[in-house]
Design a protein around this motif. Structure first.
Motif, PDB file in Angstrom:
ATOM      1  N   GLU A  75      -6.975  -6.402  -5.267  1.00 30.98           N
ATOM      2  CA  GLU A  75      -6.443  -7.259  -4.205  1.00 30.98           C
ATOM      3  C   GLU A  75      -7.258  -7.105  -2.924  1.00 30.98           C
ATOM      4  O   GLU A  75      -8.043  -6.172  -2.787  1.00 30.98           O
ATOM      5  CB  GLU A  75      -4.983  -6.871  -3.918  1.00 30.98           C
ATOM      6  N   HIS A 122     -10.225  -4.333  -2.384  1.00 30.15           N
ATOM      7  CA  HIS A 122      -9.879  -2.962  -2.731  1.00 30.15           C
ATOM      8  C   HIS A 122     -10.042  -2.774  -4.247  1.00 30.15           C
ATOM      9  O   HIS A 122     -10.026  -3.750  -5.001  1.00 30.15           O
ATOM     10  CB  HIS A 122      -8.436  -2.642  -2.306  1.00 30.15           C
ATOM     11  N   SER A 123     -10.196  -1.528  -4.610  1.00 22.63           N
ATOM     12  CA  SER A 123     -10.453  -1.235  -6.024  1.00 22.63           C
ATOM     13  C   SER A 123      -9.299  -1.684  -6.924  1.00 22.63           C
ATOM     14  O   SER A 123      -9.475  -1.834  -8.142  1.00 22.63           O
ATOM     15  CB  SER A 123     -10.714   0.261  -6.206  1.00 22.63           C
ATOM     16  N   CYS A 124      -8.123  -1.944  -6.346  1.00 25.66           N
ATOM     17  CA  CYS A 124      -7.016  -2.406  -7.181  1.00 25.66           C
ATOM     18  C   CYS A 124      -7.138  -3.897  -7.506  1.00 25.66           C
ATOM     19  O   CYS A 124      -6.333  -4.440  -8.270  1.00 25.66           O
ATOM     20  CB  CYS A 124      -5.679  -2.144  -6.483  1.00 25.66           C
ATOM     21  N   CYS A 135      -3.642   1.442   0.709  1.00 26.89           N
ATOM     22  CA  CYS A 135      -3.587   0.017   0.401  1.00 26.89           C
ATOM     23  C   CYS A 135      -2.121  -0.370   0.186  1.00 26.89           C
ATOM     24  O   CYS A 135      -1.418   0.256  -0.618  1.00 26.89           O
ATOM     25  CB  CYS A 135      -4.406  -0.253  -0.858  1.00 26.89           C
ATOM     26  N   THR A 179      -0.897  -2.746  -1.359  1.00 31.90           N
ATOM     27  CA  THR A 179      -0.637  -3.266  -2.693  1.00 31.90           C
ATOM     28  C   THR A 179      -0.487  -2.157  -3.729  1.00 31.90           C
ATOM     29  O   THR A 179       0.512  -2.108  -4.448  1.00 31.90           O
ATOM     30  CB  THR A 179      -1.783  -4.198  -3.123  1.00 31.90           C
ATOM     31  N   CYS A 180      -1.465  -1.253  -3.760  1.00 34.55           N
ATOM     32  CA  CYS A 180      -1.459  -0.257  -4.837  1.00 34.55           C
ATOM     33  C   CYS A 180      -1.064   1.131  -4.353  1.00 34.55           C
ATOM     34  O   CYS A 180      -0.801   2.023  -5.163  1.00 34.55           O
ATOM     35  CB  CYS A 180      -2.823  -0.193  -5.524  1.00 34.55           C
ATOM     36  N   GLY A 181      -1.022   1.341  -3.047  1.00 37.65           N
ATOM     37  CA  GLY A 181      -0.593   2.633  -2.537  1.00 37.65           C
ATOM     38  C   GLY A 181      -1.639   3.718  -2.586  1.00 37.65           C
ATOM     39  O   GLY A 181      -1.376   4.856  -2.200  1.00 37.65           O
ATOM     40  N   ARG A 182      -2.836   3.374  -3.034  1.00 38.35           N
ATOM     41  CA  ARG A 182      -3.882   4.400  -3.107  1.00 38.35           C
ATOM     42  C   ARG A 182      -4.703   4.404  -1.813  1.00 38.35           C
ATOM     43  O   ARG A 182      -4.655   3.441  -1.041  1.00 38.35           O
ATOM     44  CB  ARG A 182      -4.765   4.126  -4.324  1.00 38.35           C
TER      45      ARG A 182
END
Lengths: 146, 146
Positions: free
Chosen positions: A118, A114-116, B126, B128-131
Motif C-alpha cells: 500500500e 510500503h513493503s506491504c 505503516c 495499513t500493516c503496522g510494521r
DNA sequence: CCAGTAGGTTGGAAAAAGCAACCCACTGCC
DNA sequence: GGCAGTGGGTTGCTTTTTCCAACCTACTGG
C-alpha cells in the motif's frame, strides 16, 4: 541566551541543534531520495552552495552522514546516511505527514510505497500497546519535566 | 535562491517553512508541557523575547496556535495549540526519540507516561500493516519524486 | 509607595544567509 | 590541441536575522 535563564533539558532541543538549521533536513531528505552528490542536493533543495557545504560538514561531524570517495584526482565524494542518519527518516515522515495534511491536503507532492503493497501512511504509536502515541501521552518524567 | 533552480516540491520543506525556524518547535513543545504564557515559554526555551513574540505571531497566523485572552486591562493572552498544532506532537516525539537515542543515550531528559501504563516508546509504523514505516518505504511517487 | 508580574517593543551590535563569481581537475568532443 | 561541460567546492560582498539589554505599560500585593 540571557544569562539568568536555564532552558529545559530536552532531546528535542538537542536534536534541533544538530539538524535544526535551515537546509540540513532537506539535505537528509535528498539522501533518502537517492541523491548522493553535492550538485544534485544543491539543485533539489535550493540551498546555496556555500551554506550546503557547511551543513554537510556539520552533519558529517555529527555522525549523520558519511562521505565516500568515488574518484581521486580530483577527489570527489558521495554523501551517504549512517545508521543514525537513517533513523532521522521517522522525523521526515512526521514532517511530511503534517504538511500533507495541513498544507498540501489537495495534492500531496510525494508519497512512498510500503513493503506491504500500500501507499505508506505513517503513524506514531506506542511500541508497547500499539495505540496512537500522542493522544495517550501524559505526565512527563525526568529532569526536563517540571 | 539562485534563479535557475527549481527545488523539489515537498511537504517536508513546506512544513519547515512554517515551524522550521529556530525556537518555533520549542515553543510548541512548551505548550505540550502545559506552559501557556509568554514568560514561561521564554524561560523554558531560552529564546529572546522579541524573537519569541515574532514566532508566536507566525505560528498563530499559520493556525498552529491560538491566543486566548485571560485578562483585559491589561490585555493578557495564553497560547494554546489548535488541532493542527497538536498533530505536531508526532514530529516532536520523533525528534525526541532521535535525541534520546543518539545524543542522550545515557540519560534521556524527558519521558512520557502512556495511557497503557508504560513509559512511551514512540515508533513510526505503516497504518495499513503496522510494521515499521521507514524500513519498508521505497519508490516515491508524485510530482516531487524524480 | 514600591516591588513584582505579564507581555511585549525598540535600538544597536553580531552572526548567519544569500548570491554571483571564481577556481581547480578532470572528461569528452571535434 | 582547444574548448565546453561537470563536479565540488571557496571567496567576497551584501542583505537578513538573531541576539540581548533596556525600556514601556498596566496591573496586583504588601
Amino acid at each position: 541566551m540571557p544569562k539568568d535563564v536555564q532552558p529545559r533539558p530536552c532531546s528535542i532541543a538537542d536534536t534541533l541543534e544538530v539538524v535544526g538549521e535551515r537546509w540540513s533536513l532537506l539535505a537528509v531528505r535528498e539522501l533518502f531520495h537517492g541523491v548522493h552528490r553535492f550538485d544534485g542536493i544543491a539543485r533539489n533543495t535550493g540551498a546555496s552552495r556555500d551554506i550546503l557545504a557547511a551543513r554537510l560538514r556539520k552533519l558529517e561531524a555529527a555522525g549523520v552522514i558519511r562521505r565516500k570517495l568515488y574518484s581521486e584526482h580530483p577527489p570527489r565524494y558521495e554523501y551517504h546516511l549512517t545508521q543514525a542518519g537513517r533513523e532521522l527518516g521517522d522525523v521526515l515522515l512526521a514532517l511530511a505527514k503534517w504538511g500533507d495534511r495541513h498544507l498540501n491536503a489537495d495534492d500531496p507532492p510525494v508519497r512512498w510505497h510500503h513493503s506491504c503493497g500500500e501507499l505508506l501512511d505513517p503513524v506514531v504509536v506506542c511500541a508497547t500497546c500499539g495505540r496512537p502515541a500522542r493522544e495517550g501521552a501524559h505526565s512527563p518524567v525526568g529532569r526536563g519535566a517540571r
